[in-house]
Motif scaffolding. Structure first.
Motif, PDB file in Angstrom:
ATOM      1  N   MET A  87      60.926  -0.542 -39.342  1.00 54.94           N
ATOM      2  CA  MET A  87      60.372  -1.670 -40.074  1.00 54.94           C
ATOM      3  C   MET A  87      61.473  -2.347 -40.872  1.00 54.94           C
ATOM      4  O   MET A  87      62.128  -1.710 -41.701  1.00 54.94           O
ATOM      5  CB  MET A  87      59.262  -1.246 -41.020  1.00 54.94           C
ATOM      6  N   LEU A  88      61.687  -3.631 -40.605  1.00 57.90           N
ATOM      7  CA  LEU A  88      62.661  -4.425 -41.344  1.00 57.90           C
ATOM      8  C   LEU A  88      61.973  -4.941 -42.606  1.00 57.90           C
ATOM      9  O   LEU A  88      60.971  -5.656 -42.526  1.00 57.90           O
ATOM     10  CB  LEU A  88      63.150  -5.606 -40.513  1.00 57.90           C
ATOM     11  N   SER A  89      62.499  -4.563 -43.753  1.00 56.49           N
ATOM     12  CA  SER A  89      61.922  -4.984 -45.027  1.00 56.49           C
ATOM     13  C   SER A  89      62.824  -6.034 -45.667  1.00 56.49           C
ATOM     14  O   SER A  89      63.980  -5.764 -45.993  1.00 56.49           O
ATOM     15  CB  SER A  89      61.760  -3.787 -45.966  1.00 56.49           C
ATOM     16  N   VAL A  90      62.276  -7.234 -45.830  1.00 57.26           N
ATOM     17  CA  VAL A  90      63.023  -8.371 -46.373  1.00 57.26           C
ATOM     18  C   VAL A  90      62.377  -8.776 -47.697  1.00 57.26           C
ATOM     19  O   VAL A  90      61.185  -9.100 -47.736  1.00 57.26           O
ATOM     20  CB  VAL A  90      63.005  -9.560 -45.399  1.00 57.26           C
ATOM     21  N   THR A  91      63.139  -8.738 -48.776  1.00 52.86           N
ATOM     22  CA  THR A  91      62.641  -9.181 -50.078  1.00 52.86           C
ATOM     23  C   THR A  91      63.148 -10.589 -50.355  1.00 52.86           C
ATOM     24  O   THR A  91      64.335 -10.872 -50.151  1.00 52.86           O
ATOM     25  CB  THR A  91      63.118  -8.236 -51.194  1.00 52.86           C
ATOM     26  N   THR A  92      62.254 -11.467 -50.813  1.00 47.23           N
ATOM     27  CA  THR A  92      62.670 -12.844 -51.069  1.00 47.23           C
ATOM     28  C   THR A  92      62.031 -13.373 -52.346  1.00 47.23           C
ATOM     29  O   THR A  92      60.951 -12.926 -52.753  1.00 47.23           O
ATOM     30  CB  THR A  92      62.293 -13.753 -49.879  1.00 47.23           C
ATOM     31  N   PHE A  93      62.706 -14.318 -52.966  1.00 45.30           N
ATOM     32  CA  PHE A  93      62.169 -15.001 -54.145  1.00 45.30           C
ATOM     33  C   PHE A  93      62.472 -16.490 -54.028  1.00 45.30           C
ATOM     34  O   PHE A  93      63.601 -16.937 -54.225  1.00 45.30           O
ATOM     35  CB  PHE A  93      62.783 -14.444 -55.433  1.00 45.30           C
ATOM     36  N   ARG A  94      61.458 -17.236 -53.611  1.00 43.02           N
ATOM     37  CA  ARG A  94      61.513 -18.696 -53.526  1.00 43.02           C
ATOM     38  C   ARG A  94      62.705 -19.222 -52.721  1.00 43.02           C
ATOM     39  O   ARG A  94      63.408 -20.148 -53.150  1.00 43.02           O
ATOM     40  CB  ARG A  94      61.481 -19.294 -54.936  1.00 43.02           C
ATOM     41  N   ARG A  95      62.915 -18.601 -51.580  1.00 45.12           N
ATOM     42  CA  ARG A  95      63.914 -19.106 -50.621  1.00 45.12           C
ATOM     43  C   ARG A  95      63.175 -19.347 -49.309  1.00 45.12           C
ATOM     44  O   ARG A  95      63.412 -18.691 -48.300  1.00 45.12           O
ATOM     45  CB  ARG A  95      65.055 -18.109 -50.453  1.00 45.12           C
ATOM     46  N   GLU A  96      62.244 -20.290 -49.353  1.00 47.34           N
ATOM     47  CA  GLU A  96      61.324 -20.508 -48.240  1.00 47.34           C
ATOM     48  C   GLU A  96      62.050 -20.863 -46.948  1.00 47.34           C
ATOM     49  O   GLU A  96      61.743 -20.329 -45.883  1.00 47.34           O
ATOM     50  CB  GLU A  96      60.320 -21.610 -48.593  1.00 47.34           C
ATOM     51  N   ALA A  97      63.016 -21.773 -47.029  1.00 48.41           N
ATOM     52  CA  ALA A  97      63.714 -22.204 -45.813  1.00 48.41           C
ATOM     53  C   ALA A  97      64.484 -21.052 -45.175  1.00 48.41           C
ATOM     54  O   ALA A  97      64.471 -20.877 -43.949  1.00 48.41           O
ATOM     55  CB  ALA A  97      64.658 -23.361 -46.137  1.00 48.41           C
ATOM     56  N   ALA A  98      65.145 -20.238 -46.014  1.00 47.57           N
ATOM     57  CA  ALA A  98      65.915 -19.105 -45.497  1.00 47.57           C
ATOM     58  C   ALA A  98      65.000 -18.106 -44.802  1.00 47.57           C
ATOM     59  O   ALA A  98      65.313 -17.591 -43.719  1.00 47.57           O
ATOM     60  CB  ALA A  98      66.678 -18.424 -46.627  1.00 47.57           C
ATOM     61  N   VAL A  99      63.837 -17.831 -45.409  1.00 48.38           N
ATOM     62  CA  VAL A  99      62.906 -16.864 -44.825  1.00 48.38           C
ATOM     63  C   VAL A  99      62.324 -17.390 -43.520  1.00 48.38           C
ATOM     64  O   VAL A  99      62.199 -16.640 -42.535  1.00 48.38           O
ATOM     65  CB  VAL A  99      61.781 -16.529 -45.824  1.00 48.38           C
ATOM     66  N   GLU A 100      61.967 -18.661 -43.488  1.00 49.67           N
ATOM     67  CA  GLU A 100      61.419 -19.240 -42.256  1.00 49.67           C
ATOM     68  C   GLU A 100      62.424 -19.136 -41.113  1.00 49.67           C
ATOM     69  O   GLU A 100      62.065 -18.832 -39.972  1.00 49.67           O
ATOM     70  CB  GLU A 100      61.022 -20.695 -42.501  1.00 49.67           C
ATOM     71  N   ASN A 101      63.694 -19.373 -41.425  1.00 47.57           N
ATOM     72  CA  ASN A 101      64.733 -19.260 -40.395  1.00 47.57           C
ATOM     73  C   ASN A 101      64.900 -17.811 -39.944  1.00 47.57           C
ATOM     74  O   ASN A 101      65.067 -17.537 -38.749  1.00 47.57           O
ATOM     75  CB  ASN A 101      66.062 -19.799 -40.942  1.00 47.57           C
ATOM     76  N   THR A 102      64.831 -16.878 -40.884  1.00 48.44           N
ATOM     77  CA  THR A 102      64.934 -15.451 -40.551  1.00 48.44           C
ATOM     78  C   THR A 102      63.797 -15.020 -39.644  1.00 48.44           C
ATOM     79  O   THR A 102      64.002 -14.324 -38.640  1.00 48.44           O
ATOM     80  CB  THR A 102      64.928 -14.606 -41.836  1.00 48.44           C
TER      81      THR A 102
END
Length: 572
Positions: free
Chosen positions: A138-153
């Motif tokens: 399971m790939l666990s990705v933590t993000t805080f208000r980086r919507e564009a970066a997460v969508e690309n990931t």
């Protein structure tokens, strides 16, 4: 991803490489070798972690070539294991001969020379022996208000997973600390809103989800997924064949500005974080081989892996992360849990320079986590005399560069650690401290450069008696220099090199792309105020040292437990 061709392949003559399709087009006489960082195969690491396996080289393409399979071993000349003409018309599988003179530190690569026009579509080092286990990663990705970066990931992961052989055994969890991600779930992707307790809270939430959903391994990674997706494949297969159930894989960091240069290939912690193999030229196979030979041995006890890419077995976690918010959580997690951490060629993340990220807030976070590691982790216990060296290092690296905002942040960090683990519990979201640190960042606040950036101007002082005298005065903070000194302009690579500020009274620092700057000056008043404050805090630390150590060891146990985090994250 990296488009540094020569960090992937050594090419000569008429060879063209496609970035999008990962293929190579050859004209007659063109050569390609896989000896640089991204494509060399570390046979020694596989043998240490997976035992003896029958290996083969798989090539897919079209055309007539001369193929040479070569092995490099530490302290020995290269061995040529195979050197024959081959014809590619689809997939070719060749068993890799065993070198009778090899040692435990060995790497493999191949070299293709085109005898006519042709192409190489794909290649792999493979074994016909089935894996020992089938990891559920399971790939666990933590993000805080980086919507564009997460969508690309998410997009890149879905494209990768769609055609991956192991698609049913990898999935991605987005832990959304900002409650702002708008990503459609499904196709191996799940999103969980989470309270913003920083990277520590986000990754802990991901780890708990991995435990609850039966994942065998969890991979902590950045929200911008600045990796080549092949790194996931290499990691999965390595874990699938690993004999030791403690096996974990730590990704390296490649300099995001110069993608042929290693930032760190893992790091150690002792009175500070020490990056390993920084500056290694990933295009130079001699340097790459030396790095791979040295890292084939078991990692040292104080080795840790950064959470830009860190894959580990879920059932070997005895302590969840400590609520540092950010900075230091990955260090203590590696040190306190019993993992056998391995680095692999090509498993790396591209990152902005850590020097460019430095600020009073990072100095605060670094110092407090460093101190907590030594107070809370039994195997990191140090004498008071040894700990003073760390305090002195932070002091000199700030004052000699006139970074009084950063020294004030170090003082604040020390005062917070003196308050005990309860302070960290009460301030797990760092909201108050972030506001405090922002308010105290006065001289070290970046400002935009208008027009052409100022020209670089370095210190002209050589290594002589005057230079030594200036250092004895604390870079002019003590008599006889007073207001004397030069005015310097330093670029990002020199930003944290205190030696470069010798003899200055005023320094302008530029960021990496020279779009921002800030100016610091020698300030006697601030120097003495923060120096006296640090001395007072250090004496308090010395007086409370044993008592504080007991409190921190107990608090660490409590605040890395399942019960603590389930309560903190409001999990039922």
């Amino acid at each position: 991803m990296s488009t540094e061709v020569h960090a992937h392949f050594t090419v000569d003559g008429p060879v063209g490489l496609s970035v999008d399709h990962a293929g190579a087009i050859f004209g007659p006489g063109g050569t390609l070798a896989t000896n640089p960082y991204y494509n060399v195969f570390n046979l020694g690491k596989w043998r240490r972690s997976a035992g003896e396996l029958p290996w083969e080289l798989q090539l897919s393409g079209h055309g007539r070539f001369l193929l040479s399979i070569r092995q490099g071993s530490q302290g020995m000349s290269e061995s040529q294991l195979y050197n024959e003409e081959i014809r590619l018309d689809g997939l070719l599988r060749l068993p890799v001969p065993r070198d009778p003179a090899e040692n435990d530190q060995a790497v493999l690569y191949f070299k293709l020379t085109a005898l006519e026009e042709g192409r190489l579509d794909d290649f792999a080092w493979a074994t016909a022996q089935p894996p020992r286990q089938t990891p559920d990663l399971m790939l666990s990705v933590t993000t805080f208000r980086r919507e564009a970066a997460v969508e690309n990931t998410v997009r890149r992961f879905r494209e990768y997973r769609e055609t991956a052989e192991l698609r049913e055994h990898v999935r991605m969890l987005i832990v959304d600390n900002g409650n702002s991600v708008d990503v459609t779930e499904g196709d191996g992707v799940k999103v969980i809103p989470n309270e913003n307790l920083g990277g520590a809270g986000g990754f802990t939430r991901g780890l708990i989800e991995a435990q609850r959903t039966g994942a065998s391994h969890c991979l902590f990674m950045d929200d911008d997924a600045s990796i080549q997706m092949e790194a996931i494949t290499r990691t999965w297969w390595f874990l699938a064949y690993a004999v030791d159930p403690r096996t974990a894989v730590a990704g390296a960091v490649v300099d995001g500005l110069h993608r042929w240069r290693m930032g760190e290939n893992g790091a150690t912690f002792d009175l500070g974080c020490h990056a390993l193999y920084g500056g290694t030229d990933l295009r130079d196979y001699h340097q790459v081989f030396d790095m791979e030979f040295e890292t084939t041995q078991a990692a040292p006890d104080d080795f840790y892996g950064g959470w830009w890419f860190f894959a580990f077995p879920v059932d070997r976690v005895e302590h969840l992360p400590f609520p540092f918010f950010v900075r230091g959580d990955d260090v203590s997690f590696s040190l306190v849990n019993d993992f056998d951490i391995v680095t692999l060629p090509g498993v790396a993340s591209m990152q902005e320079s850590f020097v460019d990220k430095a600020s009073p807030q990072t100095w605060y976070l670094d110092f407090r986590s460093h101190l907590v590691h030594h107070l809370s982790l039994p195997k990191k216990q140090r004498s008071w005399k040894q700990l003073q060296k760390m305090v002195l290092s932070f002091y000199l690296r700030t004052t000699l560069r006139f970074h009084y905002d950063s020294l004030s942040a170090v003082n604040l960090a020390l005062e917070d650690v003196l308050a005990g683990p309860e302070f960290f519990d009460a301030n797990a979201d760092m909201s108050t401290r972030r506001a405090d640190l922002k308010a105290m960042t006065v001289t070290e606040a970046w400002k935009p450069v208008h027009g052409r950036p100022p020209a670089e101007r370095k210190s002209r002082l050589g290594a002589g008696p005057l230079r030594k005298l200036i250092w004895l005065t604390g870079n002019g903070h003590f008599p006889p220099f007073g207001a004397l000194g030069s005015t310097l302009v330093l670029r990002a690579p020199d930003r944290e090199d205190w030696r470069g500020t010798c003899g200055a009274k005023r320094v302008t620092f530029l960021n990496a792309d020279q779009s921002q700057y800030y100016v610091v000056e020698r300030d006697q008043q601030r120097f003495w105020a923060e120096s006296k404050r640090l001395l007072k805090n250090t004496l308090r630390l010395r007086k409370m040292y044993r008592q504080l150590g007991r409190a921190w060891r107990k608090g660490y146990e409590t605040m890395t437990s399942d019960q603590y985090w389930e309560q903190k994250l409001h999990l039922g």
